[in-house]
Design an enzyme around this catalytic site. Structure first.
Site, PDB file in Angstrom:
ATOM      1  N   CYS A  70       0.793  -1.347  -0.027  1.00  0.00           N
ATOM      2  CA  CYS A  70      -0.159  -0.101  -0.022  1.00  0.00           C
ATOM      3  C   CYS A  70       0.932   1.373   0.127  1.00  0.00           C
ATOM      4  O   CYS A  70       0.513   2.294  -0.508  1.00  0.00           O
ATOM      5  CB  CYS A  70      -0.900   0.108   1.201  1.00  0.00           C
ATOM      6  SG  CYS A  70      -1.648  -1.588   1.555  1.00  0.00           S
TER       7      CYS A  70
ATOM      8  N   CYS B 281       1.701   3.945  -3.127  1.00  0.00           N
ATOM      9  CA  CYS B 281       0.702   4.621  -3.608  1.00  0.00           C
ATOM     10  C   CYS B 281       0.308   5.526  -2.688  1.00  0.00           C
ATOM     11  O   CYS B 281      -0.215   6.706  -2.823  1.00  0.00           O
ATOM     12  CB  CYS B 281      -0.399   4.051  -4.429  1.00  0.00           C
ATOM     13  SG  CYS B 281      -0.088   3.047  -5.949  1.00  0.00           S
ATOM     14  N   HIS B 282      -0.028   4.945  -1.347  1.00  0.00           N
ATOM     15  CA  HIS B 282      -0.908   5.893  -0.465  1.00  0.00           C
ATOM     16  C   HIS B 282       0.049   6.586   0.673  1.00  0.00           C
ATOM     17  O   HIS B 282      -0.214   7.620   1.286  1.00  0.00           O
ATOM     18  CB  HIS B 282      -1.776   4.945   0.324  1.00  0.00           C
ATOM     19  CG  HIS B 282      -2.863   4.242  -0.687  1.00  0.00           C
ATOM     20  ND1 HIS B 282      -4.020   4.921  -0.791  1.00  0.00           N
ATOM     21  CD2 HIS B 282      -3.114   2.919  -1.076  1.00  0.00           C
ATOM     22  CE1 HIS B 282      -4.861   4.098  -1.500  1.00  0.00           C
ATOM     23  NE2 HIS B 282      -4.100   3.110  -1.820  1.00  0.00           N
TER      24      HIS B 282
ATOM     25  N   MET C 229      -6.766   0.784  -8.200  1.00  0.00           N
ATOM     26  CA  MET C 229      -6.150  -0.141  -7.178  1.00  0.00           C
ATOM     27  C   MET C 229      -6.495  -1.428  -7.544  1.00  0.00           C
ATOM     28  O   MET C 229      -7.697  -1.936  -7.663  1.00  0.00           O
ATOM     29  CB  MET C 229      -6.583   0.201  -5.785  1.00  0.00           C
ATOM     30  CG  MET C 229      -6.184  -0.562  -4.387  1.00  0.00           C
ATOM     31  SD  MET C 229      -6.657  -0.057  -3.127  1.00  0.00           S
ATOM     32  CE  MET C 229      -7.869  -1.333  -2.618  1.00  0.00           C
TER      33      MET C 229
ATOM     34  N   HIS D 147       6.261  11.127 -11.043  1.00  0.00           N
ATOM     35  CA  HIS D 147       6.388   9.809 -10.818  1.00  0.00           C
ATOM     36  C   HIS D 147       7.751   9.345 -11.748  1.00  0.00           C
ATOM     37  O   HIS D 147       8.708   9.771 -11.718  1.00  0.00           O
ATOM     38  CB  HIS D 147       5.180   9.110 -11.102  1.00  0.00           C
ATOM     39  CG  HIS D 147       5.115   7.624 -10.489  1.00  0.00           C
ATOM     40  ND1 HIS D 147       5.197   7.293  -9.299  1.00  0.00           N
ATOM     41  CD2 HIS D 147       5.582   6.336 -11.318  1.00  0.00           C
ATOM     42  CE1 HIS D 147       5.430   6.117  -9.066  1.00  0.00           C
ATOM     43  NE2 HIS D 147       5.348   5.486 -10.371  1.00  0.00           N
TER      44      HIS D 147
ATOM     45  N   HIS E  23       1.551   6.455 -16.933  1.00  0.00           N
ATOM     46  CA  HIS E  23       2.498   5.768 -16.756  1.00  0.00           C
ATOM     47  C   HIS E  23       3.442   5.224 -17.673  1.00  0.00           C
ATOM     48  O   HIS E  23       3.498   4.497 -18.398  1.00  0.00           O
ATOM     49  CB  HIS E  23       1.904   4.554 -15.864  1.00  0.00           C
ATOM     50  CG  HIS E  23       3.262   3.775 -14.994  1.00  0.00           C
ATOM     51  ND1 HIS E  23       3.948   2.827 -15.575  1.00  0.00           N
ATOM     52  CD2 HIS E  23       3.476   3.879 -13.683  1.00  0.00           C
ATOM     53  CE1 HIS E  23       4.692   2.372 -14.799  1.00  0.00           C
ATOM     54  NE2 HIS E  23       4.515   2.975 -13.591  1.00  0.00           N
TER      55      HIS E  23
END
Ligand code: DHE
Length: 540
Positions: free
Chosen positions: A42, A45-46, A84, A327, A369
């Site tokens: 997790c 991303c979070h 997700m 990113h 991406h």
């Protein structure tokens, strides 16, 4: 007046206590297990502090505010949500683990550990001193056509001879090695893992070995070396997620030299960010600088390493406010412009590394991406760079030639429709007429097993799409495309589960016919693959 504040404080305090008491209980063992799962699945991303980035904010008060109770959270973890993965449905988390994670998320965020320069120094080790390393290549293999293949879930990198399709050696590189980068001459591979361990592998040895290692931090994703003339291979830089920082090390020994915290402010004026992670890094060809992308703050840092030898001098850093949630990204064809996805705001940012300016912010689809993206010369648009998207069925083809083709420069010249969302990587080579695309995080196993190729000269032509034989049977997702040195073939990994050997499939770069398969007991969870020549020379 004073009484009013006391009253407000009391109400807030009671509210907090009620919430804290209502938080589901976890035993100390459950807490440790939940922390480990959160880190593995997790945090990327979070965020470790759960404040959200590519994924949503998961602080307990925010979850409650959004009406997320225990059952709701369990349903989301089981079935997936937005981009997700369906952790439960895919069998990655068991129903007990889903329940555990839902309870964990309704509890206060645990304090993540720190990592000091002394910690870093205590992990630094030179395994083969520089003067004991080969003076010239000791191998008769074509080492410039080696592929470094990440065996993600077993924490190893396999060095594979691209000419003979033979395994040369396998080296331990640490938990979930994320990427490999090359020194400018290609001799050294640098690895960075999600546990923050950086290693350097000498490919001139008859049997390549890890020659130095250091643990830069507790969670990392990026690494690169100094490539500017006169500084080739002198330094390397490691970009950390946690603690949010970057570490400059000696290029040959990985001796830790300078650590810089990247904590800061949103676009240099907004809220303070303790978790302000370093995402992609590239090495400029125009000046002794790294281009370092700072995710949460939305800044691109130009980090000048030419003063490193001067006593007490910090690195010279120019901070450019660009877009939040930077990113992954890569060079345009000329290697002057760097294009990076600001994924959560659906944009691609362009930096001119010659003028050192922020050039453009281009709206694209949902969660671009690119990996490092794909470059070619289109007959109408001129030089272009393309990115796929995680959440959209789209590939954005962006013009990158402001002088020769100004009408398309820094605009989406063409948006290609893809049969599925969930693209992770996209790649081409000057010698191949095709743009190759995977669907690694698409919602169905059939899509995950599929690859598509578009004809670069005519993007309106229907793509050629095929399901890779054997991928579904192995429950594998096809991921990450890499060409060999002379661009005659491309390799794609079948990313399966630990304990199930899969394969890397090799295709002809022109006919798209399968040429070979790399198999063996050692082919476990292959993900990224990096060809020495293409990685050293930024060919993609
Ligand atoms: Fe990656 C590149 C971060 C998930 C495989 N990944 C990158 C980069 C970043 C990043 C910042 C750019 C590095 C650079 O160029 O300097 N990746 C993250 C995440 O935060 C995320 C979303 C979640 C996580 O917790 O890690 C994530 N990445 C994945 C995967 O699930 C992949 C498929 C397998 C894995 O290792 O976990 C994966 N990422 C890769 C690969 C690259 C990459 C193979 C390099 C692509 C290239 O061609 O350069």
């Amino acid at each position: 007046m004073r009484n009013r504040w006391v009253l407000i404080g009391l109400v807030l305090g009671l509210g907090f206590m009620a919430w804290a008491q209502a938080a589901p209980k976890l035993t100390p063992e459950e807490m440790e297990r939940a922390k480990e799962i959160y880190f593995q699945q997790c945090a990327g991303c979070h965020g470790v502090l759960r404040k959200g980035a590519t994924g949503k904010n998961l602080e307990p008060d925010q979850l409650i505010k959004r009406g997320r109770n225990l059952d709701f959270i369990k349903t989301i973890i089981t079935n997936g949500y937005g981009g997700m993965p369906a952790w439960g449905k895919l069998g990655i988390l068991s129903p007990e683990e889903v329940d555990l994670m839902a309870r964990f998320l309704l509890n206060p965020v645990p304090e993540p550990p720190e990592w000091t320069f002394d910690n870093i120094k205590s992990t630094w080790k030179v395994l083969v001193p520089v003067d004991q390393r080969p003076k010239a290549p000791e191998t008769d293999r074509n080492w410039q056509n080696y592929f470094g293949v990440i065996l993600r879930d077993v924490g190893k990198v396999a060095i594979v001879d691209g000419d003979r399709k033979e395994l040369v050696t396998i080296l331990p590189t640490g938990y979930a090695t994320h990427i490999l980068r090359s020194s400018k001459d290609g001799r050294y591979f640098y690895t960075i893992g999600r546990d923050g361990w950086a290693k350097v592998i000498d490919l001139w040895m008859k049997e390549p070995k890890v020659v130095a290692q250091v643990r830069a931090c507790l969670d990392a994703r990026s690494i690169d070396t100094s490539k500017y003339e006169g500084y080739e291979g002198k330094y390397a830089v490691i970009g950390c997620y946690w603690p949010s920082s970057m570490l400059v090390v000696d290029g040959k020994t990985l001796e830790p030299l300078k650590m810089v915290s990247t904590q800061g402010y949103v676009l240099s004026q907004g809220q303070f960010l303790r978790e302000n992670r370093v995402a992609s890094i590239v090495s400029s060809h125009y000046s002794p600088e790294w281009i370092v992308n700072i995710k949460e703050a939305g800044q691109t840092w130009l980090v000048n390493y030419s003063n490193m030898d001067k006593k007490g001098r910090p690195l010279d850093i120019t901070m450019i406010d660009t877009e939040r949630f930077l990113h992954d990204g890569g060079w345009d064809l000329s290697k002057r412009y760097f294009l990076v996805a600001a994924n959560a705001v659906k944009k691609v940012v362009v930096i001119d590394t010659k003028t050192r300016e922020f050039v453009a912010s281009i709206p694209v689809g949902d969660k671009p991406h690119p990996g490092r993206g794909a470059n070619w010369v289109h007959p109408e648009y001129g030089p272009v760079w393309a990115t796929g998207h995680i959440k959209d069925n789209k590939i954005a083809v962006i013009g990158t030639d402001p002088e020769g083709h100004p009408e398309y420069a820094w605009k989406v010249a063409e948006m290609i429709q893809t049969p599925y969302p969930g693209n992770l990587f996209i790649k081409t080579h000057p010698k191949s007429p095709w743009l190759i695309v995977d669907f690694t995080v698409a919602p169905t196993p059939e899509a995950n097993a599929t690859l598509c190729a578009w004809y670069k000269d005519d993007l309106k032509r229907d793509p050629v799409c095929w399901q890779v034989p054997g991928a579904l049977e192995k429950k594998a997702r096809m991921v990450h495309i890499e060409f060999n040195k002379d661009g005659t073939e491309f390799w794609v990994s079948a990313w399966g589960k630990v304990g199930v050997p899969t394969f890397i499939v090799v295709y002809d770069a022109v006919t798209l016919k399968e040429k070979a398969r790399i198999t063996g007991d050692w082919v476990i969870t292959p993900t990224g693959k990096f060809n020495v020549y293409n990685t050293a020379n930024d060919i993609y």
